[in-house]
Design a protein around this motif. Structure first.
Motif, PDB file in Angstrom:
ATOM      1  N   SER A 164      17.486  45.240  31.300  1.00  0.00           N
ATOM      2  CA  SER A 164      18.038  43.889  31.416  1.00  0.00           C
ATOM      3  C   SER A 164      19.555  43.940  31.304  1.00  0.00           C
ATOM      4  CB  SER A 164      17.497  42.990  30.301  1.00  0.00           C
ATOM      5  OG  SER A 164      18.186  41.748  30.302  1.00  0.00           O
ATOM      6  N   LEU A 165      20.230  43.113  32.084  1.00  0.00           N
ATOM      7  CA  LEU A 165      21.698  43.064  32.062  1.00  0.00           C
ATOM      8  C   LEU A 165      22.190  41.668  31.651  1.00  0.00           C
ATOM      9  CD1 LEU A 165      22.295  44.942  35.457  1.00  0.00           C
ATOM     10  CD2 LEU A 165      21.976  45.943  33.199  1.00  0.00           C
ATOM     11  N   SER A 166      21.345  40.952  30.893  1.00  0.00           N
ATOM     12  CA  SER A 166      21.728  39.607  30.454  1.00  0.00           C
ATOM     13  C   SER A 166      22.758  39.717  29.323  1.00  0.00           C
ATOM     14  CB  SER A 166      20.484  38.823  30.033  1.00  0.00           C
ATOM     15  OG  SER A 166      19.988  39.316  28.820  1.00  0.00           O
ATOM     16  N   ASP A 170       9.395  48.614  29.348  1.00  0.00           N
ATOM     17  CA  ASP A 170      10.350  47.508  29.262  1.00  0.00           C
ATOM     18  C   ASP A 170      11.537  48.068  28.485  1.00  0.00           C
ATOM     19  OD1 ASP A 170      11.908  45.389  28.406  1.00  0.00           O
ATOM     20  OD2 ASP A 170      10.218  44.024  28.110  1.00  0.00           O
ATOM     21  N   THR A 209       7.234  42.066  20.629  1.00  0.00           N
ATOM     22  CA  THR A 209       8.220  42.171  21.703  1.00  0.00           C
ATOM     23  C   THR A 209       8.689  40.778  22.062  1.00  0.00           C
ATOM     24  OG1 THR A 209       8.645  43.034  23.944  1.00  0.00           O
ATOM     25  CG2 THR A 209       6.451  42.108  23.549  1.00  0.00           C
ATOM     26  N   PHE A 210       9.647  40.716  22.973  1.00  0.00           N
ATOM     27  CA  PHE A 210      10.117  39.447  23.525  1.00  0.00           C
ATOM     28  C   PHE A 210       9.063  38.953  24.526  1.00  0.00           C
ATOM     29  CE2 PHE A 210      13.078  37.233  26.628  1.00  0.00           C
ATOM     30  CZ  PHE A 210      13.323  36.151  25.811  1.00  0.00           C
ATOM     31  N   ALA A 231      14.568  46.831  28.367  1.00  0.00           N
ATOM     32  CA  ALA A 231      15.591  45.778  28.294  1.00  0.00           C
ATOM     33  C   ALA A 231      16.688  46.106  27.286  1.00  0.00           C
ATOM     34  CB  ALA A 231      14.935  44.445  27.936  1.00  0.00           C
ATOM     35  N   HIS A 232      16.304  46.763  26.172  1.00  0.00           N
ATOM     36  CA  HIS A 232      17.267  47.021  25.088  1.00  0.00           C
ATOM     37  C   HIS A 232      17.898  48.401  25.185  1.00  0.00           C
ATOM     38  CE1 HIS A 232      14.413  44.334  22.448  1.00  0.00           C
ATOM     39  NE2 HIS A 232      14.969  43.678  23.442  1.00  0.00           N
ATOM     40  N   GLY A 282      20.688  39.866  35.280  1.00  0.00           N
ATOM     41  CA  GLY A 282      20.350  40.974  36.166  1.00  0.00           C
ATOM     42  C   GLY A 282      19.374  41.926  35.526  1.00  0.00           C
ATOM     43  N   ALA A 333       9.059  37.816  27.424  1.00  0.00           N
ATOM     44  CA  ALA A 333       9.165  38.165  28.851  1.00  0.00           C
ATOM     45  C   ALA A 333       8.291  39.377  29.195  1.00  0.00           C
ATOM     46  CB  ALA A 333      10.613  38.436  29.241  1.00  0.00           C
ATOM     47  N   THR A 334       8.100  40.292  28.232  1.00  0.00           N
ATOM     48  CA  THR A 334       7.233  41.452  28.473  1.00  0.00           C
ATOM     49  C   THR A 334       5.831  40.965  28.839  1.00  0.00           C
ATOM     50  OG1 THR A 334       8.434  42.476  26.622  1.00  0.00           O
ATOM     51  CG2 THR A 334       6.584  43.715  27.540  1.00  0.00           C
ATOM     52  N   SER A 389      16.762  39.882  37.324  1.00  0.00           N
ATOM     53  CA  SER A 389      16.570  39.908  35.870  1.00  0.00           C
ATOM     54  C   SER A 389      15.576  41.009  35.532  1.00  0.00           C
ATOM     55  CB  SER A 389      16.028  38.561  35.355  1.00  0.00           C
ATOM     56  OG  SER A 389      14.701  38.361  35.807  1.00  0.00           O
ATOM     57  N   CYS A 390      15.507  41.332  34.275  1.00  0.00           N
ATOM     58  CA  CYS A 390      14.493  42.283  33.811  1.00  0.00           C
ATOM     59  C   CYS A 390      13.108  41.679  34.013  1.00  0.00           C
ATOM     60  CB  CYS A 390      14.750  42.599  32.332  1.00  0.00           C
ATOM     61  SG  CYS A 390      13.554  43.703  31.577  1.00  0.00           S
ATOM     62  N   THR A 391      12.992  40.366  33.775  1.00  0.00           N
ATOM     63  CA  THR A 391      11.689  39.713  33.935  1.00  0.00           C
ATOM     64  C   THR A 391      11.187  39.846  35.377  1.00  0.00           C
ATOM     65  OG1 THR A 391      12.379  38.114  32.261  1.00  0.00           O
ATOM     66  CG2 THR A 391      10.427  37.551  33.526  1.00  0.00           C
TER      67      THR A 391
HETATM   68  C1  LIG Z   1      15.861  40.348  27.164  1.00  0.00           C
HETATM   69  C2  LIG Z   1      14.517  40.907  27.310  1.00  0.00           C
HETATM   70  C3  LIG Z   1      13.769  40.780  28.488  1.00  0.00           C
HETATM   71  C4  LIG Z   1      14.164  39.864  29.600  1.00  0.00           C
HETATM   72  O1  LIG Z   1      15.330  40.222  30.236  1.00  0.00           O
HETATM   73  P1  LIG Z   1      15.937  39.222  31.330  1.00  0.00           P
HETATM   74  O2  LIG Z   1      16.940  40.074  32.031  1.00  0.00           O
HETATM   75  O3  LIG Z   1      16.558  38.100  30.574  1.00  0.00           O
HETATM   76  O4  LIG Z   1      14.832  38.783  32.210  1.00  0.00           O
HETATM   77  C5  LIG Z   1      12.573  41.460  28.608  1.00  0.00           C
HETATM   78  N1  LIG Z   1      12.097  42.194  27.584  1.00  0.00           N
HETATM   79  C6  LIG Z   1      12.748  42.321  26.415  1.00  0.00           C
HETATM   80  C7  LIG Z   1      12.152  43.175  25.341  1.00  0.00           C
HETATM   81  C8  LIG Z   1      13.965  41.649  26.225  1.00  0.00           C
HETATM   82  O5  LIG Z   1      14.580  41.704  25.043  1.00  0.00           O
END
Ligand SMILES: *Cc1c(COP(=O)(O)O)cnc(C)c1O
Length: 398
Positions: free
Chosen positions: A195-197, A171, A99-100, A173-174, A207, A102-103, A75-77
């Motif tokens: 991030s590949l969610s 990060d 931010t989300f 992710a986007h 992923g 997870a950052t 995952s990105c996390t």
């Molecule tokens: C979705 C997201 C993440 C987490 O990604 P995962 O792959 O679900 O762990 C991290 N940072 C940001 C800004 C996100 O939007």
């Protein structure tokens, strides 16, 4: 002037714009047959995780991004957790509060202290001047976010990191498919993590991808995703199990062929929304530099209650009555969440733009299969709600 029946918003008793509730997101994924074309042989061979397809996926991504190393993780996390760990950071990490979560989690998981920087009022990405203001002798890294796929001010952040001898991590992710000054996002800083969610543009189910030009860091991440072990059965670093499974890599590899079409469609939808909504009083939009490419993983507007006649939450409720689902990406900001409140220092952190943007932000449905007709209906509903409010809020006040 009075509104005809068809123009009365659903929250005020009119008919809903859409007959059925519209989901906020519907991921565009390749036909299963295409994924199985790649996956079947590996499956029948019994290699289920971190094997040949993962390696192929990593090479394809490194080539596309133009970076030396791509390491696939779960995952990105977990990717962010491993990057921060592998860089051997200590003390404070500066990141945006907008931010989300997870950052922030990646920072706190590593027993580092999050320090919240404000965002730029127009781009909604971290404000480099505020980042620089927050640097102390305890600072070890900057963790910036390409918000919705809008590239950060990469040059400014790179200069600050170099000047103060700090690590710079994105990060991203986007931002798979974003470009800064024409260069693919993924090439910058010490590492970028995608991030590949399912809600992101390139989907592997779950992923993440760590992109870096640093061979030592890449080596550590490869070990780190596999408990810290590179085969000697004597881990040199404290790792995780953050491997990517082969099926996800097959899905991601197949989905890679769809990314450019998705990017184009997301950009078309964003342009159409902005065009249709720009005449609505009280709405404003994220600014993107002409030199950059935005992915529009999300498309959000800011709602000014004084001018629009309703606040963001009221507009979200009014749109729900129209069968249109929206999200508040990202509200509340980190410094107002239970896990992060203790790190917030109102004397040190100046989060005016973060508060203004997160308090007004509303994210509209955007995905490749969203039809023009539907986005026109969504924009029409917002416009009707604004018109209705302009006529009724004033009447009530008199
Ligand atoms: C979705 C997201 C993440 C987490 O990604 P995962 O792959 O679900 O762990 C991290 N940072 C940001 C800004 C996100 O939007």
């Amino acid at each position: 002037m009075s509104l005809s029946n068809g123009q009365i918003p659903a929250f005020a008793g009119g008919n809903s714009t859409l007959d059925q509730p519209l989901r906020f997101i519907t991921p565009t994924i390749p036909p299963l047959e295409h994924v199985l074309n790649i996956y079947r042989a590996v499956y029948e061979n019994g290699a289920l995780t971190n094997s040949a397809i993962v390696a192929r996926f990593e090479s394809a991504l490194a080539e596309r991004i133009g970076v030396r190393h791509c390491i696939a993780v779960s995952s990105c996390t977990s990717g962010l957790m491993l990057v921060l760990r592998s860089l051997g950071l200590a003390g404070e990490v500066i990141l945006p509060s907008f931010t989300f979560f997870a950052t922030g989690h990646a920072v706190v998981w590593n027993s580092l202290t999050p320090v919240f920087a404000d965002i730029d009022r127009k781009s909604w990405t971290v404000d480099p001047a505020d980042v620089e203001r927050l640097i102390t002798s305890r600072t070890s890294a900057i963790l910036a976010v390409h918000m919705y796929g809008n590239p950060c001010n990469v040059n400014f952040l790179t200069d600050i990191a170099a000047k103060h001898n700090l690590k710079l991590i994105f990060d991203s992710a986007h931002a798979f498919g974003s470009r800064y000054d024409g260069h693919p996002i993924g090439q910058f800083g010490d590492a970028e993590v995608f991030s590949l969610s399912p809600t992101k543009l390139l989907v592997a189910g779950e992923g993440g991808i760590v992109a870096t030009n640093d061979a030592t860091l890449a080596h550590r991440i490869r070990a780190g995703r596999n408990y810290g072990d590179l085969g000697a059965y004597d881990p040199q670093v404290l790792g995780l199990n953050a491997r990517m499974v082969e099926f996800n890599a097959a899905l991601g590899l197949t989905g890679l062929a769809l990314v450019d079409r998705k990017l184009k469609r997301h950009n078309q939808i964003a342009r159409a929304y902005t065009k249709l909504l720009s005449h609505v009083p009280g709405l404003s939009f994220q600014s993107v530099r002409d030199e950059d490419t935005h992915t529009y993983k999300d498309y959000s507007v800011l709602v000014d209650p004084a001018t629009f006649g309703m606040n963001r939450d009221e507009l979200a409720a009014a749109l729900r009555a129209e069968n249109i689902e929206t999200k508040k990406y990202f509200y509340p900001p980190l410094h107002k969440q239970a896990l992060y409140r203790a790190y917030y220092d109102p004397y040190r952190h100046k989060l005016e733009s973060t508060e203004a943007v997160s308090g007004a932000v509303l994210s509209l449905p955007i995905y490749a299969s969203l039809a023009d007709e539907t986005l026109e209906k969504i924009s029409g509903a917002i416009s009707r709600i604004a018109t209705y409010q302009s006529q009724h809020v004033h009447c009530d006040a008199i």
